[in-house]
Design a protein around this motif. Structure first.
Motif, PDB file in Angstrom:
ATOM      1  N   VAL A  65       8.581 -11.347  -7.022  1.00  0.00           N
ATOM      2  CA  VAL A  65       8.135 -12.715  -7.247  1.00  0.00           C
ATOM      3  C   VAL A  65       7.148 -12.646  -8.403  1.00  0.00           C
ATOM      4  O   VAL A  65       6.282 -11.772  -8.428  1.00  0.00           O
ATOM      5  CB  VAL A  65       7.433 -13.300  -5.996  1.00  0.00           C
ATOM      6  CG1 VAL A  65       6.826 -14.661  -6.287  1.00  0.00           C
ATOM      7  CG2 VAL A  65       8.386 -13.365  -4.825  1.00  0.00           C
ATOM      8  N   ASN A  66       7.288 -13.562  -9.357  1.00  0.00           N
ATOM      9  CA  ASN A  66       6.405 -13.582 -10.515  1.00  0.00           C
ATOM     10  C   ASN A  66       5.591 -14.873 -10.506  1.00  0.00           C
ATOM     11  O   ASN A  66       6.138 -15.950 -10.741  1.00  0.00           O
ATOM     12  CB  ASN A  66       7.233 -13.477 -11.801  1.00  0.00           C
ATOM     13  CG  ASN A  66       6.370 -13.270 -13.026  1.00  0.00           C
ATOM     14  OD1 ASN A  66       5.287 -12.699 -12.945  1.00  0.00           O
ATOM     15  ND2 ASN A  66       6.855 -13.719 -14.159  1.00  0.00           N
ATOM     16  N   LEU A  67       4.297 -14.765 -10.222  1.00  0.00           N
ATOM     17  CA  LEU A  67       3.431 -15.937 -10.253  1.00  0.00           C
ATOM     18  C   LEU A  67       3.069 -16.256 -11.704  1.00  0.00           C
ATOM     19  O   LEU A  67       2.922 -15.356 -12.524  1.00  0.00           O
ATOM     20  CB  LEU A  67       2.168 -15.693  -9.426  1.00  0.00           C
ATOM     21  CG  LEU A  67       2.390 -15.352  -7.949  1.00  0.00           C
ATOM     22  CD1 LEU A  67       1.048 -15.157  -7.246  1.00  0.00           C
ATOM     23  CD2 LEU A  67       3.204 -16.415  -7.253  1.00  0.00           C
ATOM     24  N   SER A  68       2.907 -17.532 -12.020  1.00  0.00           N
ATOM     25  CA  SER A  68       2.686 -17.968 -13.398  1.00  0.00           C
ATOM     26  C   SER A  68       1.325 -17.537 -13.952  1.00  0.00           C
ATOM     27  O   SER A  68       1.150 -17.431 -15.159  1.00  0.00           O
ATOM     28  CB  SER A  68       2.827 -19.487 -13.504  1.00  0.00           C
ATOM     29  OG  SER A  68       1.857 -20.125 -12.700  1.00  0.00           O
ATOM     30  N   ARG A  69       0.381 -17.304 -13.069  1.00  0.00           N
ATOM     31  CA  ARG A  69      -0.947 -16.844 -13.486  1.00  0.00           C
ATOM     32  C   ARG A  69      -1.605 -16.136 -12.306  1.00  0.00           C
ATOM     33  O   ARG A  69      -1.099 -16.169 -11.190  1.00  0.00           O
ATOM     34  CB  ARG A  69      -1.803 -18.012 -13.974  1.00  0.00           C
ATOM     35  CG  ARG A  69      -2.104 -19.044 -12.904  1.00  0.00           C
ATOM     36  CD  ARG A  69      -2.985 -20.165 -13.460  1.00  0.00           C
ATOM     37  NE  ARG A  69      -3.224 -21.195 -12.477  1.00  0.00           N
ATOM     38  CZ  ARG A  69      -4.162 -21.155 -11.538  1.00  0.00           C
ATOM     39  NH1 ARG A  69      -4.955 -20.099 -11.441  1.00  0.00           N
ATOM     40  NH2 ARG A  69      -4.318 -22.145 -10.685  1.00  0.00           N
ATOM     41  N   ASN A  70      -2.749 -15.543 -12.558  1.00  0.00           N
ATOM     42  CA  ASN A  70      -3.469 -14.851 -11.503  1.00  0.00           C
ATOM     43  C   ASN A  70      -4.022 -15.863 -10.510  1.00  0.00           C
ATOM     44  O   ASN A  70      -4.739 -16.786 -10.878  1.00  0.00           O
ATOM     45  CB  ASN A  70      -4.602 -14.018 -12.103  1.00  0.00           C
ATOM     46  CG  ASN A  70      -5.346 -13.249 -11.044  1.00  0.00           C
ATOM     47  OD1 ASN A  70      -6.356 -13.713 -10.536  1.00  0.00           O
ATOM     48  ND2 ASN A  70      -4.857 -12.091 -10.690  1.00  0.00           N
ATOM     49  N   ARG A  71      -3.651 -15.689  -9.253  1.00  0.00           N
ATOM     50  CA  ARG A  71      -4.081 -16.614  -8.213  1.00  0.00           C
ATOM     51  C   ARG A  71      -4.868 -15.908  -7.099  1.00  0.00           C
ATOM     52  O   ARG A  71      -5.260 -16.532  -6.128  1.00  0.00           O
ATOM     53  CB  ARG A  71      -2.866 -17.321  -7.619  1.00  0.00           C
ATOM     54  CG  ARG A  71      -2.128 -18.134  -8.663  1.00  0.00           C
ATOM     55  CD  ARG A  71      -0.945 -18.857  -8.092  1.00  0.00           C
ATOM     56  NE  ARG A  71      -0.186 -19.529  -9.124  1.00  0.00           N
ATOM     57  CZ  ARG A  71      -0.485 -20.721  -9.637  1.00  0.00           C
ATOM     58  NH1 ARG A  71      -1.546 -21.354  -9.225  1.00  0.00           N
ATOM     59  NH2 ARG A  71       0.278 -21.258 -10.557  1.00  0.00           N
ATOM     60  N   GLY A  72      -5.053 -14.609  -7.214  1.00  0.00           N
ATOM     61  CA  GLY A  72      -5.777 -13.854  -6.199  1.00  0.00           C
ATOM     62  C   GLY A  72      -4.825 -13.202  -5.217  1.00  0.00           C
ATOM     63  O   GLY A  72      -3.733 -13.704  -4.967  1.00  0.00           O
ATOM     64  N   HIS A  73      -5.244 -12.062  -4.680  1.00  0.00           N
ATOM     65  CA  HIS A  73      -4.327 -11.290  -3.842  1.00  0.00           C
ATOM     66  C   HIS A  73      -3.939 -12.009  -2.554  1.00  0.00           C
ATOM     67  O   HIS A  73      -2.831 -11.836  -2.064  1.00  0.00           O
ATOM     68  CB  HIS A  73      -4.882  -9.887  -3.563  1.00  0.00           C
ATOM     69  CG  HIS A  73      -6.047  -9.847  -2.635  1.00  0.00           C
ATOM     70  ND1 HIS A  73      -7.330 -10.046  -3.053  1.00  0.00           N
ATOM     71  CD2 HIS A  73      -6.100  -9.642  -1.302  1.00  0.00           C
ATOM     72  CE1 HIS A  73      -8.143  -9.962  -2.014  1.00  0.00           C
ATOM     73  NE2 HIS A  73      -7.431  -9.710  -0.942  1.00  0.00           N
ATOM     74  N   GLN A  74      -4.824 -12.837  -2.005  1.00  0.00           N
ATOM     75  CA  GLN A  74      -4.466 -13.565  -0.785  1.00  0.00           C
ATOM     76  C   GLN A  74      -3.321 -14.545  -1.055  1.00  0.00           C
ATOM     77  O   GLN A  74      -2.386 -14.650  -0.264  1.00  0.00           O
ATOM     78  CB  GLN A  74      -5.670 -14.337  -0.213  1.00  0.00           C
ATOM     79  CG  GLN A  74      -6.802 -13.464   0.235  1.00  0.00           C
ATOM     80  CD  GLN A  74      -7.856 -13.289  -0.858  1.00  0.00           C
ATOM     81  OE1 GLN A  74      -7.610 -13.507  -2.039  1.00  0.00           O
ATOM     82  NE2 GLN A  74      -9.035 -12.861  -0.453  1.00  0.00           N
ATOM     83  N   ASN A  75      -3.403 -15.260  -2.165  1.00  0.00           N
ATOM     84  CA  ASN A  75      -2.339 -16.196  -2.511  1.00  0.00           C
ATOM     85  C   ASN A  75      -1.058 -15.470  -2.892  1.00  0.00           C
ATOM     86  O   ASN A  75       0.041 -15.959  -2.626  1.00  0.00           O
ATOM     87  CB  ASN A  75      -2.793 -17.136  -3.630  1.00  0.00           C
ATOM     88  CG  ASN A  75      -3.806 -18.141  -3.143  1.00  0.00           C
ATOM     89  OD1 ASN A  75      -3.701 -18.654  -2.039  1.00  0.00           O
ATOM     90  ND2 ASN A  75      -4.801 -18.423  -3.958  1.00  0.00           N
ATOM     91  N   ALA A  76      -1.198 -14.309  -3.526  1.00  0.00           N
ATOM     92  CA  ALA A  76      -0.011 -13.514  -3.848  1.00  0.00           C
ATOM     93  C   ALA A  76       0.681 -13.058  -2.561  1.00  0.00           C
ATOM     94  O   ALA A  76       1.913 -13.100  -2.457  1.00  0.00           O
ATOM     95  CB  ALA A  76      -0.394 -12.316  -4.719  1.00  0.00           C
TER      96      ALA A  76
END
Length: 92
Positions: free
Chosen positions: A70-81
Motif C-alpha cells: 500500500v502506498n500512502l500519498s504522504r507521511n501520515r504516521g505509523h499508527q495511520n499506516a
C-alpha cells in the motif's frame, strides 16, 4: 487460519530486502507446518518515504505473491499506516 502481517515503512530501503527475506521465510515455514493458512500475506505500507522504499516494495510484490503493498500519498504516521494496512488486508 489466514494471517496478514502489516509492516509500516518509512525510508526503509536499507533494511527492506532483509526484512522481506526473513519474514517470507518465517511465513513459508509456518505454512508448511500447517500453523497458518495458504492465503497468509505480508503487507508493507509505504508511509510517504523519501527514498526507494516504494519501488522496492513493488519489486518484492512482483517477485513473490506473499507480499502486498500500500502506498500512502504522504507521511501520515505509523499508527495511520498500520490502520491503512489492516483496512486493506480486511478487504481481501
Amino acid at each position: 487460519m489466514k494471517i496478514n502481517i502489516v509492516i509500516p515503512c518509512y525510508n526503509e530501503q536499507e533494511v527492506l530486502p532483509e526484512t522481506g527475506r526473513r519474514l517470507s521465510a518465517k511465513v513459508e515455514t509456518l505454512k508448511s507446518q500447517g500453523k497458518i493458512g495458504a492465503g497468509s500475506r505480508i503487507m508493507f505500507v509505504n508511509d510517504g518515504s523519501n527514498d526507494a522504499t516504494w519501488g522496492m516494495i513493488q519489486e518484492l510484490c512482483e517477485q513473490n505473491k506473499i507480499f502486498a503493498g500500500v502506498n500512502l500519498s504522504r507521511n501520515r504516521g505509523h499508527q495511520n499506516a498500520l490502520l491503512a494496512g489492516i483496512q486493506t488486508a480486511s478487504e481481501h
